[in-house]
Design a protein around this motif. Structure first.
Motif, mmCIF file in Angstrom:
data_model
loop_
_atom_site.group_PDB
_atom_site.id
_atom_site.type_symbol
_atom_site.label_atom_id
_atom_site.label_comp_id
_atom_site.label_asym_id
_atom_site.label_seq_id
_atom_site.Cartn_x
_atom_site.Cartn_y
_atom_site.Cartn_z
ATOM 1 N N ASN A 1 0.841 -1.501 -0.224
ATOM 2 C CA ASN A 1 -0.281 0.750 0.075
ATOM 3 C C ASN A 1 0.883 1.461 -0.154
ATOM 4 O O ASN A 1 0.380 2.309 0.174
ATOM 5 N N ASN A 2 2.457 1.365 -0.107
ATOM 6 C CA ASN A 2 3.036 1.962 -0.024
ATOM 7 C C ASN A 2 3.385 2.872 0.935
ATOM 8 O O ASN A 2 3.008 3.768 1.655
ATOM 9 N N GLN A 3 2.597 2.229 2.463
ATOM 10 C CA GLN A 3 2.974 3.230 3.519
ATOM 11 C C GLN A 3 4.872 2.154 4.495
ATOM 12 O O GLN A 3 4.518 0.605 3.689
ATOM 13 N N GLY A 4 4.530 2.708 5.010
ATOM 14 C CA GLY A 4 5.855 2.063 5.769
ATOM 15 C C GLY A 4 6.592 3.046 7.390
ATOM 16 O O GLY A 4 6.151 4.166 6.686
ATOM 17 N N TRP A 5 7.309 2.526 7.993
ATOM 18 C CA TRP A 5 8.095 3.316 8.663
ATOM 19 C C TRP A 5 9.538 3.607 8.544
ATOM 20 O O TRP A 5 10.055 1.390 8.520
ATOM 21 N N ILE A 6 10.315 4.117 9.267
ATOM 22 C CA ILE A 6 11.983 3.933 9.712
ATOM 23 C C ILE A 6 11.827 4.429 11.360
ATOM 24 O O ILE A 6 12.024 5.577 11.143
ATOM 25 N N THR A 7 12.724 4.010 11.524
ATOM 26 C CA THR A 7 13.518 4.378 13.317
ATOM 27 C C THR A 7 15.027 4.582 13.297
ATOM 28 O O THR A 7 15.298 3.762 12.838
ATOM 29 N N ILE A 8 15.840 5.755 13.438
ATOM 30 C CA ILE A 8 16.696 6.444 13.336
ATOM 31 C C ILE A 8 17.055 6.465 14.569
ATOM 32 O O ILE A 8 16.893 7.436 15.019
ATOM 33 N N ALA A 9 18.004 5.905 15.498
ATOM 34 C CA ALA A 9 18.866 6.115 16.611
ATOM 35 C C ALA A 9 19.796 6.038 16.311
ATOM 36 O O ALA A 9 20.865 5.162 16.835
ATOM 37 N N ILE A 10 21.047 7.365 16.906
ATOM 38 C CA ILE A 10 22.514 7.911 17.126
ATOM 39 C C ILE A 10 22.458 7.841 18.305
ATOM 40 O O ILE A 10 21.638 9.007 18.767
ATOM 41 N N SER A 11 23.394 7.700 18.981
ATOM 42 C CA SER A 11 24.016 7.655 20.402
ATOM 43 C C SER A 11 25.917 7.228 20.404
ATOM 44 O O SER A 11 26.064 6.968 19.437
ATOM 45 N N ILE A 12 25.709 8.718 21.504
ATOM 46 C CA ILE A 12 27.588 8.674 21.137
ATOM 47 C C ILE A 12 27.628 8.666 22.854
ATOM 48 O O ILE A 12 27.394 9.557 23.398
ATOM 49 N N THR A 13 28.562 7.750 23.218
ATOM 50 C CA THR A 13 28.647 7.223 24.772
ATOM 51 C C THR A 13 29.544 6.263 24.896
ATOM 52 O O THR A 13 30.468 5.586 24.615
ATOM 53 N N ASP A 14 30.815 7.215 26.049
ATOM 54 C CA ASP A 14 31.725 6.783 26.106
ATOM 55 C C ASP A 14 32.569 6.840 24.734
ATOM 56 O O ASP A 14 33.346 5.450 25.275
ATOM 57 N N ASP A 15 32.835 7.250 23.735
ATOM 58 C CA ASP A 15 33.677 7.000 22.708
ATOM 59 C C ASP A 15 32.546 6.632 22.001
ATOM 60 O O ASP A 15 33.513 5.778 21.250
ATOM 61 N N TRP A 16 32.161 5.683 22.007
ATOM 62 C CA TRP A 16 31.474 4.526 21.159
ATOM 63 C C TRP A 16 30.151 4.901 20.421
ATOM 64 O O TRP A 16 29.646 6.300 20.985
ATOM 65 N N PHE A 17 30.405 4.889 19.279
ATOM 66 C CA PHE A 17 29.130 5.219 18.122
ATOM 67 C C PHE A 17 27.736 3.978 18.081
ATOM 68 O O PHE A 17 28.937 3.078 18.109
ATOM 69 N N VAL A 18 27.078 4.856 18.165
ATOM 70 C CA VAL A 18 25.691 3.430 18.162
ATOM 71 C C VAL A 18 24.494 4.076 17.333
ATOM 72 O O VAL A 18 24.348 5.147 17.441
ATOM 73 N N VAL A 19 24.876 3.505 16.354
ATOM 74 C CA VAL A 19 23.282 3.944 15.453
ATOM 75 C C VAL A 19 22.669 2.635 15.346
ATOM 76 O O VAL A 19 23.162 1.462 15.155
ATOM 77 N N LYS A 20 21.532 2.601 15.291
ATOM 78 C CA LYS A 20 20.123 1.766 15.210
ATOM 79 C C LYS A 20 19.188 1.753 14.302
ATOM 80 O O LYS A 20 18.932 3.220 14.654
ATOM 81 N N ILE A 21 19.153 1.029 13.051
ATOM 82 C CA ILE A 21 18.258 1.509 12.139
ATOM 83 C C ILE A 21 16.847 -0.226 12.434
ATOM 84 O O ILE A 21 17.427 -0.787 12.128
ATOM 85 N N GLU A 22 15.810 0.766 12.114
ATOM 86 C CA GLU A 22 14.786 -0.409 11.863
ATOM 87 C C GLU A 22 13.752 -0.093 11.130
ATOM 88 O O GLU A 22 13.702 1.405 10.804
#
Length: 354
Positions: free
Chosen positions: A274-295
């Motif tokens: 149906n041409n519908q959808g969703w994306i969640t993108i969360a980027i965090s920087i903690t204690d010199d670590w780069f974390v990205v979560k994409i769903e």
């Protein structure tokens, strides 16, 4: 010790080291031969007369035989040539002893036959002694030089592979972006001009930063924001997006274009029938670590062959780049669920500016 092949900046230091070595040798054997007789000066003078053949012998072995034979794995030829040279120079040394030193300076010493075994073997042992340290030094230098060559080759190979991976990725990305622009132009959308400006920004960033070893995290996130904005113009209200950044992004650097393939992949496969959808993108920087979560969402009839992430050029390349650039310093998790696709990337940040 090859003084001609070393770095010119170190040549003066090597010449001093070479001179000190020969002075030390002369002093040592002057003491050995002069102290028992109590005549150090005579022994010192005699060693000076006999040092020239030794210098020639050492130079030939270290600067000619080792590079031409030993370092080219012609070991048998090297040892055969070495034996010939040490016997030849031992005989030359006997000539100097009998016809110069004993005739003019040590006239009270008994002259031995040129091929007298004890005296001849003594000269062979002196030549062997005097060549040992220069040979060891040259061998050590050669091994260090070979190790540096291997490291240079590996480094150049790594850089060539990274460049190849980047060059594969960018045309893939640009084709998708240009297709988006083409669709908007065909539909005579008012967003076309804004898309052109954003494409211009993306291209400028790509051209100037693609070959950098690292860029500031701020620039990387700005790049991602531009890309996401461009895609949102393309999808309009068909796509629900959640994008967030947590933590301090200043004073960190990152290899460019590591995150974008995952975001691009999420946009590529998120829409359902149906041409519908969703994306969640969360980027965090903690204690010199780069974390990205994409769903992102997946359509119910999503083809299993497409779900195989190893088939995508962008993701396959970024996996390889992570292995090369962040060995042991990254964690990549990719999950194919029934109705969603999830990516988590965690990597060690690089401090300072690029």
């Amino acid at each position: 010790m090859n003084l001609l092949t070393y770095n010119p900046e170190n040549r003066f230091q090597l010449i001093k080291l070479y001179a000190l070595y020969w002075l030390g040798y002369i002093l040592l054997f002057s003491l050995i031969q002069g102290l028992p007789e109590g005549d150090f000066i005579v022994a010192w003078r005699n060693e000076w007369y006999s040092v020239l053949p030794k210098i020639c012998f050492v130079t030939i072995v270290v600067d000619l035989l080792m590079p031409k034979l030993l370092f080219r794995k012609k070991t048998v030829a090297f040892f055969m040539a070495y034996i010939v040279m040490i016997l030849l120079f031992a005989f030359l040394q006997r000539l100097i002893d009998n016809y110069i030193i004993l005739r003019y300076y040590l006239t009270f010493w008994k002259t031995e036959p040129l091929l007298s075994a004890p005296v001849f073997l003594y000269n062979v042992s002196k030549l062997q002694f005097v060549v040992t340290i220069p040979v060891a030094f040259r061998l050590f230098y050669h091994l260090a030089e070979e190790k540096n060559k291997v490291q240079t080759i590996l480094s150049e190979k790594l850089q060539a592979e990274l460049t190849s991976l980047r060059n594969q990725f960018h045309p893939h990305f640009l084709f998708n972006v240009l297709n988006s622009l083409y669709s908007k132009i065909l539909s005579k959308s008012d967003d076309s001009a804004e898309i052109v400006l954003k494409i211009s920004d993306l291209l400028r960033f790509s051209i100037y930063d693609v070959n950098n070893k690292s860029i500031s995290l701020e620039n990387e996130i700005d790049y991602l924001k531009n890309y996401i904005s461009l895609q949102q113009l393309r999808f309009d209200d068909r796509l629900q997006l959640s994008f967030s950044v947590f933590g301090e992004i200043e004073n960190h650097s990152i290899e460019p274009f590591l995150v974008l393939p995952f975001i691009e992949n999420s946009y590529k496969y998120c829409l359902d029938e149906n041409n519908q959808g969703w994306i969640t993108i969360a980027i965090s920087i903690t204690d010199d670590w780069f974390v990205v979560k994409i769903e992102n969402s997946l359509p119910e009839n999503f083809n299993a062959s497409i779900k195989n992430t190893s088939r995508g050029i962008g993701i396959a390349n970024v996996k390889r780049r992570l292995e090369l650039l962040y060995p042991g310093e990254h964690i990549l998790v990719i999950k194919n669920e029934t109705t969603s696709f999830f990516v988590s990337l965690k990597l060690k940040m690089k401090d300072g500016s690029h």
